[in-house]
Design a protein around this motif. Sequence first.
Motif, PDB file in Angstrom:
ATOM      1  N   ASP A   1       0.857  -1.181   0.000  1.00  0.00           N
ATOM      2  CA  ASP A   1       0.000   0.000   0.000  1.00  0.00           C
ATOM      3  C   ASP A   1       0.898   1.237   0.000  1.00  0.00           C
ATOM      4  O   ASP A   1       1.405   1.649   1.032  1.00  0.00           O
ATOM      5  N   VAL A   2       1.085   1.818  -1.180  1.00  0.00           N
ATOM      6  CA  VAL A   2       2.013   2.936  -1.345  1.00  0.00           C
ATOM      7  C   VAL A   2       1.560   4.151  -0.538  1.00  0.00           C
ATOM      8  O   VAL A   2       2.387   4.850   0.060  1.00  0.00           O
ATOM      9  N   THR A   3       0.268   4.406  -0.474  1.00  0.00           N
ATOM     10  CA  THR A   3      -0.199   5.575   0.289  1.00  0.00           C
ATOM     11  C   THR A   3       0.100   5.419   1.777  1.00  0.00           C
ATOM     12  O   THR A   3       0.401   6.401   2.458  1.00  0.00           O
ATOM     13  N   GLY A   4       0.040   4.211   2.284  1.00  0.00           N
ATOM     14  CA  GLY A   4       0.407   3.965   3.683  1.00  0.00           C
ATOM     15  C   GLY A   4       1.876   4.253   3.927  1.00  0.00           C
ATOM     16  O   GLY A   4       2.250   4.831   4.950  1.00  0.00           O
ATOM     17  N   TRP A   5       2.727   3.843   2.982  1.00  0.00           N
ATOM     18  CA  TRP A   5       4.154   4.116   3.116  1.00  0.00           C
ATOM     19  C   TRP A   5       4.450   5.607   3.027  1.00  0.00           C
ATOM     20  O   TRP A   5       5.310   6.112   3.737  1.00  0.00           O
ATOM     21  N   LEU A   6       3.741   6.313   2.163  1.00  0.00           N
ATOM     22  CA  LEU A   6       3.945   7.756   2.059  1.00  0.00           C
ATOM     23  C   LEU A   6       3.622   8.440   3.389  1.00  0.00           C
ATOM     24  O   LEU A   6       4.338   9.332   3.828  1.00  0.00           O
ATOM     25  N   GLY A   7       2.539   8.001   4.026  1.00  0.00           N
ATOM     26  CA  GLY A   7       2.200   8.541   5.344  1.00  0.00           C
ATOM     27  C   GLY A   7       3.265   8.235   6.373  1.00  0.00           C
ATOM     28  O   GLY A   7       3.568   9.056   7.239  1.00  0.00           O
ATOM     29  N   ALA A   8       3.853   7.051   6.270  1.00  0.00           N
ATOM     30  CA  ALA A   8       4.904   6.664   7.216  1.00  0.00           C
ATOM     31  C   ALA A   8       6.178   7.473   6.996  1.00  0.00           C
ATOM     32  O   ALA A   8       6.977   7.640   7.918  1.00  0.00           O
ATOM     33  N   VAL A   9       6.391   7.987   5.808  1.00  0.00           N
ATOM     34  CA  VAL A   9       7.576   8.791   5.507  1.00  0.00           C
ATOM     35  C   VAL A   9       7.346  10.252   5.900  1.00  0.00           C
ATOM     36  O   VAL A   9       8.234  10.912   6.425  1.00  0.00           O
ATOM     37  N   VAL A  10       6.138  10.759   5.670  1.00  0.00           N
ATOM     38  CA  VAL A  10       5.849  12.169   5.927  1.00  0.00           C
ATOM     39  C   VAL A  10       5.958  12.503   7.417  1.00  0.00           C
ATOM     40  O   VAL A  10       6.523  13.532   7.784  1.00  0.00           O
ATOM     41  N   LEU A  11       5.444  11.654   8.285  1.00  0.00           N
ATOM     42  CA  LEU A  11       5.465  11.934   9.720  1.00  0.00           C
ATOM     43  C   LEU A  11       6.892  12.127  10.260  1.00  0.00           C
ATOM     44  O   LEU A  11       7.171  13.145  10.899  1.00  0.00           O
ATOM     45  N   PRO A  12       7.829  11.210  10.010  1.00  0.00           N
ATOM     46  CA  PRO A  12       9.188  11.427  10.521  1.00  0.00           C
ATOM     47  C   PRO A  12       9.866  12.645   9.898  1.00  0.00           C
ATOM     48  O   PRO A  12      10.599  13.355  10.583  1.00  0.00           O
ATOM     49  N   LEU A  13       9.632  12.881   8.613  1.00  0.00           N
ATOM     50  CA  LEU A  13      10.252  14.048   7.986  1.00  0.00           C
ATOM     51  C   LEU A  13       9.695  15.344   8.571  1.00  0.00           C
ATOM     52  O   LEU A  13      10.440  16.296   8.803  1.00  0.00           O
ATOM     53  N   ALA A  14       8.404  15.379   8.818  1.00  0.00           N
ATOM     54  CA  ALA A  14       7.809  16.557   9.454  1.00  0.00           C
ATOM     55  C   ALA A  14       8.344  16.725  10.870  1.00  0.00           C
ATOM     56  O   ALA A  14       8.660  17.835  11.304  1.00  0.00           O
ATOM     57  N   GLY A  15       8.463  15.618  11.580  1.00  0.00           N
ATOM     58  CA  GLY A  15       9.034  15.672  12.926  1.00  0.00           C
ATOM     59  C   GLY A  15      10.471  16.160  12.911  1.00  0.00           C
ATOM     60  O   GLY A  15      10.877  16.957  13.754  1.00  0.00           O
ATOM     61  N   GLY A  16      11.246  15.703  11.936  1.00  0.00           N
ATOM     62  CA  GLY A  16      12.633  16.158  11.801  1.00  0.00           C
ATOM     63  C   GLY A  16      12.708  17.648  11.496  1.00  0.00           C
ATOM     64  O   GLY A  16      13.571  18.354  12.015  1.00  0.00           O
ATOM     65  N   ALA A  17      11.785  18.136  10.662  1.00  0.00           N
ATOM     66  CA  ALA A  17      11.750  19.567  10.353  1.00  0.00           C
ATOM     67  C   ALA A  17      11.419  20.380  11.602  1.00  0.00           C
ATOM     68  O   ALA A  17      12.027  21.425  11.856  1.00  0.00           O
TER      69      ALA A  17
END
Length: 144
Positions: free
Chosen positions: A27-43
Motif C-alpha cells: 500500500d504505497v499511500t500507507g508508506w507515504l504517510g509513514a515517511v511524511v510523519l518522521p520528515l515533518a518531525g525532523g523539520a
Amino acid sequence: MWVTVALLALELALETWAQLRTERFPDVTGWLGAVVLPLAGGAVLAVINVLVVLAFPVKVLPQALHCYNFWGIYRSVKWGDIVSVKPASIMGLRYLHVSIPAHSQPLTVPLWLRDMPGFITAVETHAGVSNPLAQALRQATETT
C-alpha cells in the motif's frame, strides 16, 4: 537528524508489518504517510534547534563565562571561580557542566557550538590554558 532517521525506519517497519497483517501489502499511500510523519518531525526538531541556538548563546567575556544552566537560567562565572568541569550528555548531545560555587546548578556548555575552535581559543585567551574549562574543552574535542 539521527532521531529522524530512526523514527523513519521504525515508521516504515511498522507500516509494512501492519500492511502484511491486514493483507493490504503493498500500500504505497500507507508508506507515504509513514515517511511524511518522521520528515515533518525532523523539520520541527530542526526549527527547535535553531531557536534554541539563537535563544541561548554562550558568551566568552574578558572576565567571565556567561551561559545557561540546564533550566535555561543565565549566569556568569568568573574564570578564577571555575573549580571543576565534568562531561555530560543530555538527550545524546554532549556538554560540559561547569560548577559554580554560589549555585547548586552547574552551567551547561554545549560541545557542539558552531565555531568550537574559536570558542576554545577565546576561553584560553581570557581564562588561560590552565583553567579547568579550557583543559576540559581541549580534552573533550580531542577525543571526538
